[in-house]
Design a protein around this motif. Structure first.
Motif, PDB file in Angstrom:
ATOM      1  N   ASP A  19       0.838  -1.204   0.000  1.00 16.94           N
ATOM      2  CA  ASP A  19       0.000   0.000   0.000  1.00 16.94           C
ATOM      3  C   ASP A  19       0.862   1.238   0.000  1.00 16.94           C
ATOM      4  N   SER A  20       1.967   1.171   0.766  1.00 14.46           N
ATOM      5  CA  SER A  20       2.884   2.322   0.805  1.00 14.46           C
ATOM      6  C   SER A  20       3.530   2.548  -0.555  1.00 14.46           C
ATOM      7  N   ASP A  21       3.967   1.441  -1.192  1.00 12.83           N
ATOM      8  CA  ASP A  21       4.578   1.558  -2.528  1.00 12.83           C
ATOM      9  C   ASP A  21       3.567   2.040  -3.539  1.00 12.83           C
ATOM     10  N   THR A  22       2.316   1.587  -3.397  1.00 15.28           N
ATOM     11  CA  THR A  22       1.270   2.018  -4.327  1.00 15.28           C
ATOM     12  C   THR A  22       1.036   3.506  -4.214  1.00 15.28           C
ATOM     13  N   ASN A  23       1.017   3.964  -2.964  1.00 17.45           N
ATOM     14  CA  ASN A  23       0.870   5.410  -2.760  1.00 17.45           C
ATOM     15  C   ASN A  23       2.034   6.164  -3.382  1.00 17.45           C
ATOM     16  N   ALA A  24       3.233   5.587  -3.213  1.00 19.41           N
ATOM     17  CA  ALA A  24       4.415   6.234  -3.833  1.00 19.41           C
ATOM     18  C   ALA A  24       4.284   6.254  -5.339  1.00 19.41           C
ATOM     19  N   THR A  25       3.774   5.173  -5.892  1.00 16.53           N
ATOM     20  CA  THR A  25       3.575   5.119  -7.341  1.00 16.53           C
ATOM     21  C   THR A  25       2.563   6.152  -7.791  1.00 16.53           C
ATOM     22  N   THR A  26       1.478   6.271  -7.004  1.00 16.05           N
ATOM     23  CA  THR A  26       0.458   7.273  -7.318  1.00 16.05           C
ATOM     24  C   THR A  26       1.034   8.672  -7.233  1.00 16.05           C
ATOM     25  N   ASP A  27       1.843   8.894  -6.237  1.00 17.29           N
ATOM     26  CA  ASP A  27       2.506  10.204  -6.126  1.00 17.29           C
ATOM     27  C   ASP A  27       3.401  10.448  -7.341  1.00 17.29           C
ATOM     28  N   GLY A  28       4.007   9.380  -7.800  1.00 21.01           N
ATOM     29  CA  GLY A  28       4.845   9.521  -8.996  1.00 21.01           C
ATOM     30  C   GLY A  28       4.046   9.997 -10.175  1.00 21.01           C
ATOM     31  N   PHE A  29       2.831   9.555 -10.386  1.00 19.42           N
ATOM     32  CA  PHE A  29       1.973  10.015 -11.482  1.00 19.42           C
ATOM     33  C   PHE A  29       1.563  11.454 -11.309  1.00 19.42           C
ATOM     34  N   GLU A  30       1.349  11.824 -10.073  1.00 22.23           N
ATOM     35  CA  GLU A  30       1.033  13.236  -9.842  1.00 22.23           C
ATOM     36  C   GLU A  30       2.192  14.121 -10.266  1.00 22.23           C
ATOM     37  N   SER A  46       9.788   4.326 -14.820  1.00 20.27           N
ATOM     38  CA  SER A  46       9.999   3.881 -13.435  1.00 20.27           C
ATOM     39  C   SER A  46       8.710   3.337 -12.841  1.00 20.27           C
ATOM     40  N   VAL A  47       7.589   4.013 -13.073  1.00 22.75           N
ATOM     41  CA  VAL A  47       6.288   3.542 -12.565  1.00 22.75           C
ATOM     42  C   VAL A  47       5.942   2.186 -13.141  1.00 22.75           C
ATOM     43  N   LEU A  48       6.181   2.028 -14.437  1.00 24.00           N
ATOM     44  CA  LEU A  48       5.893   0.738 -15.059  1.00 24.00           C
ATOM     45  C   LEU A  48       6.728  -0.380 -14.454  1.00 24.00           C
ATOM     46  N   ARG A  49       7.979  -0.078 -14.205  1.00 23.02           N
ATOM     47  CA  ARG A  49       8.841  -1.091 -13.586  1.00 23.02           C
ATOM     48  C   ARG A  49       8.319  -1.458 -12.189  1.00 23.02           C
ATOM     49  N   LYS A  50       7.932  -0.432 -11.397  1.00 23.06           N
ATOM     50  CA  LYS A  50       7.418  -0.691 -10.050  1.00 23.06           C
ATOM     51  C   LYS A  50       6.112  -1.480 -10.112  1.00 23.06           C
ATOM     52  N   ALA A  51       5.217  -1.117 -11.013  1.00 23.62           N
ATOM     53  CA  ALA A  51       3.948  -1.829 -11.143  1.00 23.62           C
ATOM     54  C   ALA A  51       4.173  -3.283 -11.510  1.00 23.62           C
ATOM     55  N   GLU A  95      -8.257  -5.042  -4.406  1.00 19.62           N
ATOM     56  CA  GLU A  95      -8.202  -3.586  -4.573  1.00 19.62           C
ATOM     57  C   GLU A  95      -6.821  -3.140  -5.035  1.00 19.62           C
ATOM     58  N   GLN A  96      -5.802  -3.781  -4.430  1.00 14.72           N
ATOM     59  CA  GLN A  96      -4.439  -3.422  -4.824  1.00 14.72           C
ATOM     60  C   GLN A  96      -4.177  -3.774  -6.296  1.00 14.72           C
ATOM     61  N   LEU A  97      -4.687  -4.955  -6.687  1.00 13.76           N
ATOM     62  CA  LEU A  97      -4.523  -5.350  -8.097  1.00 13.76           C
ATOM     63  C   LEU A  97      -5.268  -4.390  -9.025  1.00 13.76           C
ATOM     64  N   GLN A  98      -6.474  -4.002  -8.621  1.00 11.63           N
ATOM     65  CA  GLN A  98      -7.254  -3.060  -9.443  1.00 11.63           C
ATOM     66  C   GLN A  98      -6.542  -1.709  -9.551  1.00 11.63           C
ATOM     67  N   THR A  99      -6.007  -1.275  -8.381  1.00  9.76           N
ATOM     68  CA  THR A  99      -5.266  -0.006  -8.396  1.00  9.76           C
ATOM     69  C   THR A  99      -4.040  -0.101  -9.298  1.00  9.76           C
ATOM     70  N   THR A 100      -3.351  -1.251  -9.159  1.00 16.71           N
ATOM     71  CA  THR A 100      -2.147  -1.436  -9.990  1.00 16.71           C
ATOM     72  C   THR A 100      -2.516  -1.449 -11.469  1.00 16.71           C
ATOM     73  N   ASN A 101      -3.636  -2.163 -11.798  1.00 11.76           N
ATOM     74  CA  ASN A 101      -4.069  -2.191 -13.206  1.00 11.76           C
ATOM     75  C   ASN A 101      -4.445  -0.798 -13.702  1.00 11.76           C
ATOM     76  N   THR A 102      -5.128  -0.063 -12.818  1.00 16.48           N
ATOM     77  CA  THR A 102      -5.504   1.309 -13.214  1.00 16.48           C
ATOM     78  C   THR A 102      -4.268   2.153 -13.463  1.00 16.48           C
ATOM     79  N   LEU A 103      -3.286   1.986 -12.560  1.00 18.22           N
ATOM     80  CA  LEU A 103      -2.027   2.733 -12.734  1.00 18.22           C
ATOM     81  C   LEU A 103      -1.318   2.320 -14.020  1.00 18.22           C
ATOM     82  N   GLU A 105      -2.752   1.132 -16.735  1.00 21.23           N
ATOM     83  CA  GLU A 105      -3.469   1.701 -17.879  1.00 21.23           C
ATOM     84  C   GLU A 105      -3.163   3.191 -18.037  1.00 21.23           C
ATOM     85  N   SER A 106      -3.136   3.886 -16.902  1.00 21.36           N
ATOM     86  CA  SER A 106      -2.804   5.322 -16.970  1.00 21.36           C
ATOM     87  C   SER A 106      -1.383   5.536 -17.467  1.00 21.36           C
ATOM     88  N   ALA A 107      -0.489   4.651 -16.967  1.00 21.95           N
ATOM     89  CA  ALA A 107       0.912   4.783 -17.382  1.00 21.95           C
ATOM     90  C   ALA A 107       1.063   4.527 -18.884  1.00 21.95           C
TER      91      ALA A 107
END
Length: 333
Positions: A19-30, A46-51, A95-103, A105-107
Motif C-alpha cells: 500500500d505504501s509503494d502504491t501510494n508512492a507510485t500514485t505520487d509519482g503520477f502526480e 519507473s512507474v511501469l517497472r514498479k507496477a 483492490e491493490q490489483l485493481q489499483t495497480t491495473n488502473t495505474l 493503464e494510466s501509465a
C-alpha cells in the motif's frame, strides 16, 4: 498453526508495504503530470517497472498462500473459522490489483501520449532545422546580392564618370569640328567662290552666281527660276550673247537642276553645249548642240534648234526651283 498465521501476518505486512509503494507510485503520477516531457518519460518507465514488480509480488504471495493452505489443515480451519480475515485479505489484494491495473493503464496511456508528443517534437525540430537551413541560405543569397549591388553601384559610378569624360571629349570635338567647318567653309569659299567675275572679249565683265554643291564646284548659273510668291519667277537671266560667246570660245557642259514640289531633286547633264544665232540679222539664239550624258528624269527627243525659253518650258512644270548652269568641260572628261 502459529507458523501459518505468522506467514499470513507477513502477507499482511507485505500488503501494508505494498500500500505504501502504491501510494508512492500514485505520487509519482502526480509528479508526471507537472514535469517536463523528458522527465515524465523517465518517470513513467519507473512507474511501469514498479507496477510490474508489484504484480509479480502479488502473484508470489497468492502462490505462497495457496501452498500454505494445501500444507496446513489447521490454517484451513483457521480461515474457515475466520472468513472475514480471508475476505478482507482477498478484498485488499483485489483492490491493490485493481489499483495497480488502473495505474498501468494510466501509465500506458501517458506513455502513448508522450510518444506522440515526442514524435511531434521531433517533426517540429526537423522543420525548425529546415527553416534554419533556408534562412542561412537566404542570408547567404542576401549577402551575395548586397555584394552584387555594391559592385553594380561601383560600375555605374565608373560608367557615369566615363560618360562625363566622354561628353567632355565630344564637346571638345564638336567645338573643334565647328571651328574646322568654319575654316573649311572659308577655304572652300576662297577656292570656290560664290560669285565669279568672267571676262569675254567684246563684252564688259560679267559677275556670275556660282553653284558649288549640287553637281560639284564651278557651275555658273545662267538662268534661275524660284518660287517666292507662289509662282515661279525668274531672278537670274544672263545675256544670251555673253553665253553664246563663252560657250563658243571653249567647250562647256550644261546642267539642268530642279527641286520638285515634294522637295525631291531632279537633274539632267549635257555635254558639248553651245548656241548659234537664228540668222545674221535676227540675233535670236538657238541651241546649237547638247548631248545628254546623265539624267534622273525620263527624257526623249532633242533640244537642238530650240531656244533656251523652250528648254525652260520643258522643265519648269511643278517645281519650286529651276537652275540652268554651265561649266567649262573638265580636262579629265
Amino acid at each position: 498453526m502459529v507458523e501459518n498465521i505468522m506467514n499470513l501476518d507477513l502477507v499482511s505486512q507485505d500488503t501494508s508495504s505494498e500500500d505504501s509503494d502504491t501510494n508512492a507510485t500514485t505520487d509519482g503520477f502526480e509528479v508526471v503530470s507537472t514535469d517536463s516531457d523528458e522527465n515524465n518519460y523517465q518517470k513513467v518507465k519507473s512507474v511501469l517497472r514498479k507496477a510490474n514488480k508489484k504484480i509479480k509480488m502479488k502473484d508470489n504471495q497468492i502462490d505462497n498462500l495457496i501452498m500454505a493452505l494445501n500444507k496446513s489443515p489447521n490454517l484451513n480451519k483457521f480461515l474457515e473459522n475466520n472468513p472475514k480475515y480471508l475476505l478482507d485479505t482477498e478484498k485488499t489484494t483485489s483492490e491493490q490489483l485493481q489499483t495497480t491495473n488502473t495505474l498501468l493503464e494510466s501509465a500506458l496511456s501517458l506513455l502513448k501520449s508522450l510518444e506522440g508528443q515526442n514524435h511531434e517534437l521531433k517533426e517540429r525540430l526537423e522543420r525548425l532545422d529546415s527553416i534554419k537551413a533556408e534562412l542561412n541560405q537566404a542570408r547567404t543569397l542576401l549577402d551575395m546580392s548586397e555584394e552584387k549591388v555594391d559592385n553594380l553601384e561601383a560600375e555605374k559610378q565608373e560608367v557615369e564618370d566615363q560618360l562625363a569624360t566622354k561628353d567632355e571629349v565630344i564637346q571638345n570635338y564638336e567645338s573643334k569640328m565647328k571651328k574646322y567647318k568654319i575654316d573649311l567653309e572659308g577655304q572652300d569659299e576662297e577656292i570656290h567662290p560664290k560669285k565669279l567675275v568672267v571676262r569675254v572679249a567684246g563684252f564688259p565683265p560679267k559677275v556670275f552666281d556660282m553653284e558649288n554643291k549640287v553637281a560639284g564646284p564651278g557651275w555658273k548659273i545662267v538662268r534661275r527660276f524660284t518660287n517666292k510668291t507662289g509662282t515661279l519667277e525668274m531672278d537670274i537671266d544672263v545675256c544670251k550673247d555673253f553665253v553664246a560667246a563663252l560657250t563658243d570660245e571653249k567647250q562647256h557642259q550644261l546642267y539642268v537642276y530642279m527641286v520638285n514640289e515634294d522637295e525631291t531633286a531632279s537633274y539632267a547633264l549635257y555635254d558639248n553645249f553651245s548656241l548659234h544665232p537664228w540668222s545674221e540679222i535676227v540675233r535670236n539664239w538657238l541651241i546649237k548642240s547638247m548631248d545628254l550624258l546623265d539624267t534622273s528624269m525620263n527624257l526623249s527627243g532633242s533640244f537642238e534648234g530650240k531656244t533656251l525659253q523652250h528648254l525652260d518650258e520643258s522643265f519648269v512644270h511643278e517645281c519650286t526651283l529651276y537652275q540652268l548652269m554651265i561649266r567649262e568641260k573638265q580636262r579629265s572628261e
